[in-house]
Design an enzyme around this catalytic site. Structure first.
Site, short mmCIF file in Angstrom:
data_model
loop_
_atom_site.label_atom_id
_atom_site.label_comp_id
_atom_site.label_asym_id
_atom_site.label_seq_id
_atom_site.Cartn_x
_atom_site.Cartn_y
_atom_site.Cartn_z
N ARG A 79 -65.20 57.38 10.33
CA ARG A 79 -64.95 56.27 9.38
C ARG A 79 -66.09 55.25 9.41
NH1 ARG A 79 -59.27 53.24 7.96
NH2 ARG A 79 -60.17 51.71 6.54
N HIS B 199 -73.56 47.82 5.41
CA HIS B 199 -72.77 46.64 5.74
C HIS B 199 -73.23 45.92 7.01
CE1 HIS B 199 -70.24 48.21 2.64
NE2 HIS B 199 -69.37 47.23 2.76
N ASN C 49 -69.50 52.00 6.87
CA ASN C 49 -70.21 50.74 7.15
C ASN C 49 -71.67 50.80 6.72
OD1 ASN C 49 -67.91 49.71 8.33
ND2 ASN C 49 -68.42 50.60 10.32
N HIS D 236 -70.17 39.85 -2.17
CA HIS D 236 -70.20 40.91 -1.15
C HIS D 236 -71.12 42.07 -1.57
CE1 HIS D 236 -68.76 43.48 2.05
NE2 HIS D 236 -68.47 44.42 1.16
N GLU E 84 -69.95 49.38 -3.79
CA GLU E 84 -69.16 50.27 -2.93
C GLU E 84 -69.09 51.68 -3.52
OE1 GLU E 84 -68.19 49.53 0.06
OE2 GLU E 84 -68.35 47.33 0.06
N HIS F 256 -73.67 42.58 5.61
CA HIS F 256 -72.67 41.57 5.94
C HIS F 256 -73.32 40.34 6.57
CE1 HIS F 256 -69.45 39.96 8.71
NE2 HIS F 256 -69.14 39.55 7.51
N LYS G 3 -63.28 57.81 -0.22
CA LYS G 3 -62.76 56.89 0.81
C LYS G 3 -61.52 57.49 1.48
CE LYS G 3 -61.84 52.79 2.78
NZ LYS G 3 -61.78 51.38 2.83
N LYS H 211 -56.46 49.23 6.39
CA LYS H 211 -56.92 48.07 7.17
C LYS H 211 -56.32 46.81 6.57
CE LYS H 211 -61.44 49.49 8.98
NZ LYS H 211 -62.90 49.32 8.85
N ARG I 86 -41.08 42.51 11.62
CA ARG I 86 -41.70 43.73 12.17
C ARG I 86 -42.05 44.76 11.11
NH1 ARG I 86 -37.88 43.08 16.39
NH2 ARG I 86 -38.87 42.04 18.16
N GLU J 242 -60.94 54.45 12.82
CA GLU J 242 -62.39 54.21 12.99
C GLU J 242 -62.90 54.47 14.41
OE1 GLU J 242 -63.77 51.00 10.50
OE2 GLU J 242 -65.50 50.72 11.80
N1 GLY Z 1 -64.39 49.09 4.29
C1 GLY Z 1 -64.63 50.01 5.31
C2 GLY Z 1 -63.40 50.66 5.81
O1 GLY Z 1 -62.35 50.56 5.22
O2 GLY Z 1 -63.43 51.29 6.84
#
Ligand code: GLY
Length: 350
Positions: A228, A235, A232, A254, A176, A239, A214, A134, A112, A224
């Site tokens: 946030r 992307h 994107n 990427h 980025e 993507h 960031k 993330k 956990r 998000e």
């Molecule tokens: N790479 C985009 C984010 O972390 O939200």
């Protein structure tokens, strides 16, 4: 010299030589584990061996996005169980985005949740993946489909590791940094986009500037729900182009795909009246100056749309874009007519 960025829950250290040992003293873990892949095991682990004051156990996984899956997590969890890692253990993730996302996910779910530290070694992971919490893995063909948000105890960045990267990888990560400038800071965009050879950059400074953007965005909207989404930018199309390129003899990194995505999505912003023709041409020529214009065969719009529709960021079957409002400012939740995407594609290719 070094720099520190303080976040709400943890700190990000850039070229702070003592950061890791100081953090470990503070955390006082029962055991230390270091997760590497075959590349960082070869090129970066010796730095930890030389600098870490305490003994640690290394866990090695294969390198590459194709191993960012639950089977690899099982290998990590099994290694932790077999070496009797307990709840006070610490996992240090030493590597690029796959190591950080997968290692963080394994740590955040093992018993956990055990403490983890992110030590990103690629430009892409230093300015993007390691910040914002993330974590996760790919599943059933979908990128980052299984995961969670969870914060590390610290992010420790050493820009010396960037010297181990091939130029192509460095340039991929640079996309980025350009994105962060375009969405949040015109001055940073102007500085970064006017450079012909990125190898001579003061990476400590540019990584610091980019991570700060960031951090500021993700702290305002950690999960998000809104703001946030501006991260994107480039992307949504990028993507899809990246995914489709894997099926060709010209797979893109990427950042190479995101560079094309940023040009095409800037075209959408121009057509929607957000940015001027001049701003669009400036963005397009600057990005092409850095990345070239060799990827002429941008996939057909139907194929791009099919991939975009699978993106988990969509809601109610609608493809939502984050677009530039001006250079240095972005919006989100923008719907775009599919014909405009075709026009953006044609404009990029010509
Ligand atoms: N790479 C985009 C984010 O972390 O939200």
């Amino acid at each position: 010299m070094g720099k520190i960025i303080s976040c709400k829950a943890y700190d990000i250290y850039i070229n702070e030589a003592d950061a890791l040992n100081t953090m470990i003293q503070k955390l006082n873990p029962s055991r230390i584990f270091v997760l590497v892949d075959e590349n960082t095991g070869q090129h970066c682990l010796h730095h930890l061996i030389a600098n870490l004051d305490q003994p640690f156990t290394t866990i090695t996984i294969p390198a590459g996005e194709s191993f960012k899956n639950i089977d690899t997590c099982k290998q990590v969890w099994t290694a932790l169980i077999e070496t009797k890692a307990d709840r006070k253990s610490l996992l240090i993730n030493l590597g690029g985005g796959v190591i950080g996302d997968l290692g963080g996910f394994c740590a955040a779910t093992y018993m956990r949740g055990i403490t983890f530290i992110q030590m990103p070694t690629t430009l892409l992971s230093q300015v993007d993946a390691s910040v914002g919490g993330k974590l996760g893995v790919d599943f059933d063909g979908y990128k980052n489909m299984v995961g969670l948000f969870s914060e590390p105890a610290a992010v420790i960045i050493n820009t010396e590791f960037l010297k181990t990267l091939p130029y192509k990888e460095l340039l991929s990560g640079y996309a980025e940094l350009l994105k962060h400038g375009l969405i949040a800071d015109e001055g940073i965009w102007e500085q970064l986009s006017s450079i012909d050879d990125i190898t001579g950059l003061d990476f400590e400074q540019v990584v610091y500037d980019s991570v700060k953007i960031k951090k500021e965005v993700t702290e305002q909207d950690p999960t998000e729900k809104g703001l946030r989404k501006i991260l994107n930018f480039g992307h949504t199309i990028g993507h899809a182009i990246e995914t489709l390129s894997f099926k060709t003899d010209q797979p893109l990194l990427h950042g190479e795909a995101i560079a094309i995505g940023m040009i095409m999505e800037s075209y959408l912003a121009k057509e929607k009246g957000f940015i001027s023709d001049d701003a669009y041409e400036y963005i397009k020529s600057s990005i092409i100056n850095l990345y070239g214009h060799k990827y002429k065969s941008v996939p057909k719009v139907d194929d791009i749309i099919a991939i975009m529709l699978l993106d988990k960021k969509n809601a109610q079957g609608k493809i939502m874009f984050s677009l530039l409002e001006e250079i240095g400012k972005a919006n989100f939740n923008q719907e775009v007519d599919y014909e405009l995407i075709e026009k953006a594609r044609e404009n990029y290719m010509n």
